[in-house]
Design a protein around this motif. Structure first.
Motif, PDB file in Angstrom:
ATOM      1  N   ILE A  75       0.816  -1.211   0.000  1.00  0.00           N
ATOM      2  CA  ILE A  75       0.000   0.000   0.000  1.00  0.00           C
ATOM      3  C   ILE A  75       0.850   1.261   0.000  1.00  0.00           C
ATOM      4  O   ILE A  75       1.786   1.399   0.784  1.00  0.00           O
ATOM      5  N   VAL A  76       0.480   2.192  -0.896  1.00  0.00           N
ATOM      6  CA  VAL A  76       0.966   3.567  -0.842  1.00  0.00           C
ATOM      7  C   VAL A  76      -0.197   4.444  -0.404  1.00  0.00           C
ATOM      8  O   VAL A  76      -1.305   4.333  -0.936  1.00  0.00           O
ATOM      9  N   GLN A  77       0.049   5.310   0.572  1.00  0.00           N
ATOM     10  CA  GLN A  77      -0.991   6.188   1.098  1.00  0.00           C
ATOM     11  C   GLN A  77      -0.681   7.636   0.717  1.00  0.00           C
ATOM     12  O   GLN A  77       0.414   8.133   0.971  1.00  0.00           O
ATOM     13  N   ARG A 101      -2.021  -9.372   5.699  1.00  0.00           N
ATOM     14  CA  ARG A 101      -1.735  -9.415   4.259  1.00  0.00           C
ATOM     15  C   ARG A 101      -1.234  -8.071   3.750  1.00  0.00           C
ATOM     16  O   ARG A 101      -0.628  -7.996   2.668  1.00  0.00           O
ATOM     17  N   PHE A 102      -1.478  -6.997   4.513  1.00  0.00           N
ATOM     18  CA  PHE A 102      -1.215  -5.653   4.009  1.00  0.00           C
ATOM     19  C   PHE A 102      -0.023  -4.999   4.689  1.00  0.00           C
ATOM     20  O   PHE A 102       0.217  -5.193   5.893  1.00  0.00           O
ATOM     21  N   GLU A 103       0.707  -4.220   3.899  1.00  0.00           N
ATOM     22  CA  GLU A 103       1.821  -3.428   4.409  1.00  0.00           C
ATOM     23  C   GLU A 103       1.785  -2.044   3.761  1.00  0.00           C
ATOM     24  O   GLU A 103       1.721  -1.918   2.534  1.00  0.00           O
ATOM     25  N   ILE A 104       1.803  -1.012   4.581  1.00  0.00           N
ATOM     26  CA  ILE A 104       1.890   0.361   4.075  1.00  0.00           C
ATOM     27  C   ILE A 104       3.371   0.688   3.928  1.00  0.00           C
ATOM     28  O   ILE A 104       4.087   0.848   4.907  1.00  0.00           O
ATOM     29  N   VAL A 105       3.848   0.777   2.695  1.00  0.00           N
ATOM     30  CA  VAL A 105       5.282   0.963   2.446  1.00  0.00           C
ATOM     31  C   VAL A 105       5.655   2.438   2.320  1.00  0.00           C
ATOM     32  O   VAL A 105       6.844   2.785   2.420  1.00  0.00           O
ATOM     33  N   ALA A 106       4.673   3.305   2.073  1.00  0.00           N
ATOM     34  CA  ALA A 106       4.955   4.742   1.970  1.00  0.00           C
ATOM     35  C   ALA A 106       3.684   5.518   2.266  1.00  0.00           C
ATOM     36  O   ALA A 106       2.585   5.098   1.903  1.00  0.00           O
ATOM     37  N   SER A 107       3.845   6.658   2.931  1.00  0.00           N
ATOM     38  CA  SER A 107       2.719   7.521   3.246  1.00  0.00           C
ATOM     39  C   SER A 107       3.209   8.962   3.157  1.00  0.00           C
ATOM     40  O   SER A 107       4.051   9.378   3.944  1.00  0.00           O
ATOM     41  N   GLN A 108       2.697   9.695   2.174  1.00  0.00           N
ATOM     42  CA  GLN A 108       3.221  11.035   1.889  1.00  0.00           C
ATOM     43  C   GLN A 108       2.084  11.977   1.514  1.00  0.00           C
ATOM     44  O   GLN A 108       1.113  11.573   0.865  1.00  0.00           O
ATOM     45  N   TYR A 118      -4.219   4.084  -1.320  1.00  0.00           N
ATOM     46  CA  TYR A 118      -5.249   4.701  -0.487  1.00  0.00           C
ATOM     47  C   TYR A 118      -5.032   6.202  -0.497  1.00  0.00           C
ATOM     48  O   TYR A 118      -4.004   6.691  -0.027  1.00  0.00           O
ATOM     49  N   ALA A 119      -5.985   6.937  -1.046  1.00  0.00           N
ATOM     50  CA  ALA A 119      -5.898   8.389  -1.106  1.00  0.00           C
ATOM     51  C   ALA A 119      -6.893   8.995  -0.128  1.00  0.00           C
ATOM     52  O   ALA A 119      -8.035   8.545  -0.035  1.00  0.00           O
TER      53      ALA A 119
END
Length: 324
Positions: A166-168, A194-201, A228-229
């Motif tokens: 996931i990118v957020q 199952r999910f990993e947030i790898v970046a959030s910017q 995810y926006a």
């Protein structure tokens, strides 16, 4: 339009929300035929903000408002200055969507000191400093944490892959919807390994910046398969970036978002976006209703909560004609 009247039926009784703002603890509002009303908009660079401002203008005559509406062009400092100007012009009541939680507290405090009842609309301020029922009457808006949680829950239930990378794309740094939509999503998605947030910017709730940020994040995380926006504008920007990179939104990348704009519903219909959780901008009628109740001496809940729908491939086509 159906959505223009949606908010009127979504006021939750104060007893259900716990505490209420008592009129005698706040500046009073005289009952009269016309009011000088201030609406200090934060910016007008996206469909959501434009629709919200139009809702206030459309409501003005029917509600007996002489409306003073400003546009801070994305500047918290200018938004504070706009409120200062409204106070000097002798407004009776202030409706304020604070761009950020902390920088807009001086505007709230100045209005309170000037004896002007203030309602925060669609965003709030730092509750540790400015409190509803004491420094302002009430917050009119959605449950942003719940919006993020519902987006995550849809993803958990509808993701078909073994691993979600996931990118957020976050909203404006320091704003209540960005803070809360992140918390709601992050807390809910953490329950599924199952999910990993790898970046959030941050993409600052803007389409073009969302596109630029997505382009950069794709280079660092080419294996991303979920975006995810925090709003639809950034989601549409992300779709543009993905397509330019040869990816297929809706097929090899799942897009989840919040707002319920026309472009987002069309993207769902086109198979490019999975879900958008509604966050309606049509606050004019609700503002009118709550203001009149306050002037009549009725007890106003500290949080006049708006209930949001959710749009997917099952119902997007049914509601796109109502969208903005």
């Amino acid at each position: 339009m159906k959505r223009r009247t949606l908010l009127i039926s979504t006021v939750v009784a104060g007893a259900l929300l716990g505490t209420t703002a008592m009129a005698q603890d706040l500046p009073p509002l005289e009952q009269k035929d016309r009011y000088k009303v201030g609406f200090a908009q934060m910016e007008s660079n996206n469909p959501w903000r434009i629709a919200e401002t139009k809702s206030f203008h459309d409501t003005a005559e029917a509600c007996g408002w002489d409306l003073i509406a400003t546009d801070a062009a994305g500047s918290a400092a200018k938004q504070v200055a706009d409120v200062d100007s409204m106070i000097a012009q002798g407004i009776d009541v202030l409706f304020l969507p604070p761009r950020e939680e902390k920088p807009l507290i001086p505007a709230v405090m100045k209005a309170r000191a000037a004896g002007i009842p203030t309602f925060l609309v669609d965003r709030s301020v730092d509750p540790a400093v400015a409190k509803p029922g004491e420094h302002f009457v009430a917050f009119l808006g959605s449950d942003f944490i719940d919006q993020g949680s519902r987006a995550a829950q849809w993803l958990i239930e509808n993701f078909d892959g073994d691993k979600g990378i996931i990118v957020q794309l976050e909203g404006t740094t320091g704003s209540s919807p960005a803070n809360d939509r992140k918390k709601g999503f992050d807390d809910a998605i953490a329950a599924d390994d199952r999910f990993e947030i790898v970046a959030s910017q941050t993409g600052d709730f803007a389409r073009d910046l969302g596109r630029q940020v997505m382009e950069t994040l794709l280079q660092a995380h080419p294996d991303v398969n979920v975006v995810y926006a925090h709003n639809d504008e950034m989601a549409i920007g992300a779709i543009q970036a993905l397509e330019l990179a040869g990816r297929k939104p809706g097929e090899d990348v799942t897009i989840v978002s919040i707002d319920g704009t026309r472009d987002a519903l069309q993207a769902i219909i086109d198979g490019k976006m999975g879900v958008t959780v509604e966050s309606s901008p049509f606050f004019g009628p609700l503002a009118c209703e709550v203001m009149k109740k306050y002037a009549a001496g009725e007890t106003i809940p500290e949080w006049v909560k708006v209930e949001d729908r959710i749009f997917t491939k099952d119902n997007a086509a049914d509601h796109i004609d109502e969208a903005y």
